[in-house]
Design a protein around this motif. Structure first.
Motif, PDB file in Angstrom:
ATOM      1  N   PRO A 191       0.841  -1.205   0.000  1.00  0.00           N
ATOM      2  CA  PRO A 191       0.000   0.000   0.000  1.00  0.00           C
ATOM      3  C   PRO A 191       0.875   1.254   0.000  1.00  0.00           C
ATOM      4  O   PRO A 191       1.945   1.285   0.621  1.00  0.00           O
ATOM      5  N   ARG A 192       0.424   2.274  -0.701  1.00  0.00           N
ATOM      6  CA  ARG A 192       1.183   3.521  -0.744  1.00  0.00           C
ATOM      7  C   ARG A 192       1.366   4.095   0.651  1.00  0.00           C
ATOM      8  O   ARG A 192       2.379   4.743   0.950  1.00  0.00           O
ATOM      9  N   THR A 193       0.405   3.865   1.529  1.00  0.00           N
ATOM     10  CA  THR A 193       0.506   4.378   2.896  1.00  0.00           C
ATOM     11  C   THR A 193       1.705   3.781   3.636  1.00  0.00           C
ATOM     12  O   THR A 193       2.266   4.414   4.528  1.00  0.00           O
ATOM     13  N   THR A 194       2.101   2.572   3.260  1.00  0.00           N
ATOM     14  CA  THR A 194       3.302   1.979   3.865  1.00  0.00           C
ATOM     15  C   THR A 194       4.555   2.664   3.341  1.00  0.00           C
ATOM     16  O   THR A 194       5.461   3.012   4.103  1.00  0.00           O
ATOM     17  N   THR A 195       4.609   2.894   2.037  1.00  0.00           N
ATOM     18  CA  THR A 195       5.817   3.467   1.435  1.00  0.00           C
ATOM     19  C   THR A 195       6.035   4.917   1.854  1.00  0.00           C
ATOM     20  O   THR A 195       7.139   5.441   1.715  1.00  0.00           O
ATOM     21  N   LEU A 196       4.994   5.575   2.351  1.00  0.00           N
ATOM     22  CA  LEU A 196       5.143   6.955   2.807  1.00  0.00           C
ATOM     23  C   LEU A 196       5.744   7.039   4.211  1.00  0.00           C
ATOM     24  O   LEU A 196       6.214   8.099   4.624  1.00  0.00           O
ATOM     25  N   LEU A 197       5.722   5.927   4.942  1.00  0.00           N
ATOM     26  CA  LEU A 197       6.206   5.940   6.322  1.00  0.00           C
ATOM     27  C   LEU A 197       7.716   5.776   6.425  1.00  0.00           C
ATOM     28  O   LEU A 197       8.323   6.198   7.416  1.00  0.00           O
ATOM     29  N   THR A 199      11.717   5.502   4.315  1.00  0.00           N
ATOM     30  CA  THR A 199      12.470   5.737   3.088  1.00  0.00           C
ATOM     31  C   THR A 199      12.528   4.427   2.304  1.00  0.00           C
ATOM     32  O   THR A 199      12.463   3.335   2.879  1.00  0.00           O
ATOM     33  N   LYS A 200      12.655   4.533   0.996  1.00  0.00           N
ATOM     34  CA  LYS A 200      12.687   3.332   0.162  1.00  0.00           C
ATOM     35  C   LYS A 200      13.864   2.432   0.536  1.00  0.00           C
ATOM     36  O   LYS A 200      13.753   1.201   0.493  1.00  0.00           O
ATOM     37  N   SER A 201      14.977   3.031   0.916  1.00  0.00           N
ATOM     38  CA  SER A 201      16.154   2.231   1.270  1.00  0.00           C
ATOM     39  C   SER A 201      15.893   1.400   2.515  1.00  0.00           C
ATOM     40  O   SER A 201      16.221   0.209   2.568  1.00  0.00           O
ATOM     41  N   VAL A 202      15.293   2.012   3.541  1.00  0.00           N
ATOM     42  CA  VAL A 202      15.000   1.288   4.783  1.00  0.00           C
ATOM     43  C   VAL A 202      13.905   0.254   4.546  1.00  0.00           C
ATOM     44  O   VAL A 202      14.020  -0.898   4.986  1.00  0.00           O
ATOM     45  N   LEU A 203      12.853   0.644   3.860  1.00  0.00           N
ATOM     46  CA  LEU A 203      11.741  -0.272   3.608  1.00  0.00           C
ATOM     47  C   LEU A 203      12.220  -1.485   2.821  1.00  0.00           C
ATOM     48  O   LEU A 203      11.944  -2.635   3.193  1.00  0.00           O
ATOM     49  N   GLY A 204      12.949  -1.253   1.742  1.00  0.00           N
ATOM     50  CA  GLY A 204      13.409  -2.366   0.919  1.00  0.00           C
ATOM     51  C   GLY A 204      14.349  -3.285   1.664  1.00  0.00           C
ATOM     52  O   GLY A 204      14.241  -4.517   1.575  1.00  0.00           O
TER      53      GLY A 204
END
Length: 285
Positions: A191-197, A199-204
């Motif tokens: 969900p986009r709401t997850t990716t907003l929380l 940074t892409k580097s940390v999330l990935g």
């Protein structure tokens, strides 16, 4: 003065003009050279006209050369007609420090002012390179690979090596197909709401690490982090959402901002997997 004398005199007039405008300019030469450490040091001895030296850049190149990651790309070492290096001081320093021999195109006898227009184009980033290699989102892929390098090395080395080379980032990514799968296939479907929380580097990178433990649980965890669907009021995932929201809005972000995000995620994941409750997620120093 007769006509013949007048004609001869007119013919000889430009001699002074020729003397004033003609200059002795060395011919520009191009040569493909296997530059040894000794040759690099000799060339660097004449490095009297260059921008400020950046040790981090030279160290990045040195690591690539030492590990066999350096690739000859045709970018020249450029030297003016006084022998000053106009472009190439960091690469030559890396050759000297790595103790390796590297091939370079060496251009000599350039005018000193040629330096004014060097390195003025747009820099090709690791994300650009990965995009050219066919990755769907080269920028995200590069940021995850960079995060992996930063986290997986010891703290002291990480602090010294934050300027990761393109070769180092690509090597880390391409030796790990699961990292590629997560960044290219799983992350885009959250969900986009997850990716907003995050940074892409940390999330990935967090998805990669936790997915290696249990991929289905990882997907559920990050999906609920964004949707907040069916969560109890004391769920560690809900507490993490509140923590990350506050963290992203903080005006006083520290230099460890991304590492703090990663620690919050791991703390919440561990609590959630153990079936524990949490009303808040916080770090204690």
């Amino acid at each position: 003065m007769n006509g013949a004398d007048a004609k001869a005199g007119h013919h000889n007039t430009p001699e002074k003009e020729d003397t004033v405008t003609s200059t002795t300019v060395p011919e520009v030469t191009f040569e493909l050279v296997d530059v040894t450490p000794e040759m690099a040091e000799e060339m660097l001895a004449a490095n009297n006209r260059n921008r400020n030296f950046r040790p981090g850049v030279a160290n990045k190149y040195m690591r690539d050369m030492s590990r066999g990651l350096w690739v000859f790309n045709g970018e020249p070492v450029q030297i003016d007609w006084h022998g000053n290096i106009l472009n190439g001081q960091h690469r030559l320093t890396a050759v000297s420090k790595s103790g390796t021999t590297q091939k370079f195109l060496v251009i000599r006898n350039l005018p000193p002012e040629a330096q004014d227009t060097m390195d003025s184009g747009a820099k090709r980033t690791p994300g650009d390179v990965l995009g050219l290699r066919g990755y769907r989102d080269g920028r995200t892929m590069a940021s995850v690979g960079r995060m992996a390098l930063q986290v997986e090395l010891s703290p002291n080395v990480a602090r010294e090596s934050r300027n990761w080379s393109t070769g180092e980032i690509i090597e880390r990514i391409e030796r790990d197909p699961y990292m590629v799968k997560v960044a290219e296939e799983v992350l885009p479907n959250l969900p986009r709401t997850t990716t907003l929380l995050l940074t892409k580097s940390v999330l990935g990178y967090a998805m990669y690490r936790l997915g290696r433990i249990n991929e289905n649980a990882m997907i559920e965890f990050f999906t609920k982090l964004g949707s907040l669907a069916n969560l109890d009021s004391d769920s560690p995932i809900l507490a993490l959402n509140r923590r990350l929201t506050a963290h992203s809005l903080s005006a006083s972000r520290t230099s460890n901002y991304q590492f703090e995000q990663l620690v919050y995620v791991i703390m919440a994941w561990n609590a959630w997997r153990r079936g524990e409750t949490r009303h808040q997620i916080k770090l204690t120093y």
